[in-house]
Design a protein around this motif. Structure first.
Motif, PDB file in Angstrom:
ATOM      1  N   ARG A  11       0.785  -1.224   0.000  1.00 26.06           N
ATOM      2  CA  ARG A  11       0.000   0.000   0.000  1.00 26.06           C
ATOM      3  C   ARG A  11       0.823   1.283   0.000  1.00 26.06           C
ATOM      4  NH1 ARG A  11      -4.950  -1.163  -1.838  1.00 26.06           N
ATOM      5  NH2 ARG A  11      -5.683  -3.137  -0.949  1.00 26.06           N
ATOM      6  N   ASN A  12       2.062   1.230   0.418  1.00 29.79           N
ATOM      7  CA  ASN A  12       2.882   2.440   0.499  1.00 29.79           C
ATOM      8  C   ASN A  12       4.058   2.332  -0.454  1.00 29.79           C
ATOM      9  OD1 ASN A  12       1.105   3.369   2.397  1.00 29.79           O
ATOM     10  ND2 ASN A  12       2.468   3.095   4.141  1.00 29.79           N
ATOM     11  N   ALA A  13       5.051   3.177  -0.243  1.00 27.14           N
ATOM     12  CA  ALA A  13       6.278   3.101  -1.037  1.00 27.14           C
ATOM     13  C   ALA A  13       6.856   1.690  -0.902  1.00 27.14           C
ATOM     14  CB  ALA A  13       7.283   4.140  -0.555  1.00 27.14           C
ATOM     15  N   ILE A  14       7.209   1.101  -2.023  1.00 24.78           N
ATOM     16  CA  ILE A  14       7.660  -0.283  -2.030  1.00 24.78           C
ATOM     17  C   ILE A  14       9.170  -0.340  -1.840  1.00 24.78           C
ATOM     18  CG2 ILE A  14       7.748  -2.417  -3.374  1.00 24.78           C
ATOM     19  CD1 ILE A  14       5.279  -1.447  -4.866  1.00 24.78           C
ATOM     20  N   PRO A  15       9.656  -1.065  -0.818  1.00 20.54           N
ATOM     21  CA  PRO A  15      11.102  -1.200  -0.626  1.00 20.54           C
ATOM     22  C   PRO A  15      11.760  -1.825  -1.849  1.00 20.54           C
ATOM     23  CG  PRO A  15       9.887  -2.014   1.288  1.00 20.54           C
ATOM     24  CD  PRO A  15       8.883  -1.780   0.203  1.00 20.54           C
ATOM     25  N   ASP A  16      13.020  -1.482  -2.086  1.00 22.74           N
ATOM     26  CA  ASP A  16      13.720  -1.959  -3.279  1.00 22.74           C
ATOM     27  C   ASP A  16      13.679  -3.473  -3.410  1.00 22.74           C
ATOM     28  OD1 ASP A  16      14.330   0.612  -4.002  1.00 22.74           O
ATOM     29  OD2 ASP A  16      16.368   0.576  -3.174  1.00 22.74           O
ATOM     30  N   GLU A  17      13.867  -4.188  -2.294  1.00 15.35           N
ATOM     31  CA  GLU A  17      13.923  -5.648  -2.375  1.00 15.35           C
ATOM     32  C   GLU A  17      12.568  -6.284  -2.649  1.00 15.35           C
ATOM     33  OE1 GLU A  17      14.423  -4.909   2.156  1.00 15.35           O
ATOM     34  OE2 GLU A  17      14.492  -3.744   0.301  1.00 15.35           O
ATOM     35  N   MET A  18      11.497  -5.478  -2.644  1.00 16.30           N
ATOM     36  CA  MET A  18      10.161  -6.008  -2.886  1.00 16.30           C
ATOM     37  C   MET A  18       9.587  -5.586  -4.243  1.00 16.30           C
ATOM     38  SD  MET A  18       9.210  -7.877  -0.345  1.00 16.30           S
ATOM     39  CE  MET A  18      10.020  -8.284   1.204  1.00 16.30           C
TER      40      MET A  18
END
Length: 232
Positions: free
Chosen positions: A198-205
């Motif tokens: 739902r929010n900013a997606i971490p790089d590893e995801m």
């Protein structure tokens, strides 16, 4: 000892992914020939569990995993060599032919496998006694926690479990987890079987997808996978 069943997967799951449910028989003995394919290390680890049920869960899933890998690799189950990577994630010691992931809870386990991509899976057993608020700060972001609090009391615990299995499956797929914690992977509210961050997606995801999957009554489960396939 245990039974194993191949599971149908939701729409959108890549066809190279296989998923099995393992159902445990807790009256089994680790001395039974069904567990003969366990390595010495696996057998020793099983014997370290204080509760027989926990030992059976671990041993049964490992034997089932060995049998599925052996069938695909064309070797004997006791010839399958497993090891841990630097992040303590199990993988084949002699080959990168398949990625796999396992999870177990209560009377059931799950095994996910693919020859083309990384996979992660999680299953949790619902408990009326479980106080989800006791670990909410480690699992949910503020918006998710507030959204759950607005639900009917009878729905709150189930919503927490849905978030929990989704986040665990996502993290297990990366193999490295997420440095900041599960609370930085908001997946609620849920509006379909597809897991949406739902929010900013971490790089590893950024290249990880997931679907909630059907589970036995009283359980919640989720399957995740990498969109990027292996290069061989």
């Amino acid at each position: 000892m245990y039974s194993i069943e191949s599971l149908a997967l939701p729409h959108g799951v890549p066809p190279d992914i296989s998923l099995w449910r393992v159902d445990f028989a807790f009256d089994a003995s680790l001395d039974n020939n069904a567990f003969a394919s366990l390595s010495d290390e696996e057998r020793a680890r099983a014997q370290c569990f204080r509760r027989h049920e926990d030992a059976l869960r671990f041993a049964s899933v490992r034997v089932a995993l060995r049998e599925q890998l052996a069938r695909h690799l064309g070797i004997a189950a006791n010839a399958v060599r497993l090891t841990l990577d630097t992040n303590r994630r199990p993988h084949l010691a002699d080959s990168d032919a398949y990625d796999f992931n396992i999870s177990h809870a209560g009377a059931h386990g799950l095994i996910a496998m693919s020859p083309r991509r990384r996979v992660g899976v999680d299953i949790e057993q619902y408990s009326e006694k479980f106080d989800w608020r006791s670990i909410a700060s480690l699992t949910l972001d503020a918006g998710e926690a507030a959204w759950i609090e607005r639900l009917e009391v009878t729905q709150q615990r189930a919503a927490f479990y849905e978030a929990w299995v989704a986040k665990e499956a996502l993290v297990k797929t990366t193999g490295v987890g997420i440095t900041l914690g599960l609370q930085h992977l908001p997946v609620l509210p849920r509006d379909s079987v597809e897991v949406t961050l739902r929010n900013a997606i971490p790089d590893e995801m950024r290249e990880i997808a997931a679907r909630w999957i059907a589970a036995p009554e009283g359980y919640f489960a989720c399957l995740a996978w990498s969109a990027k396939t292996f290069t061989r």
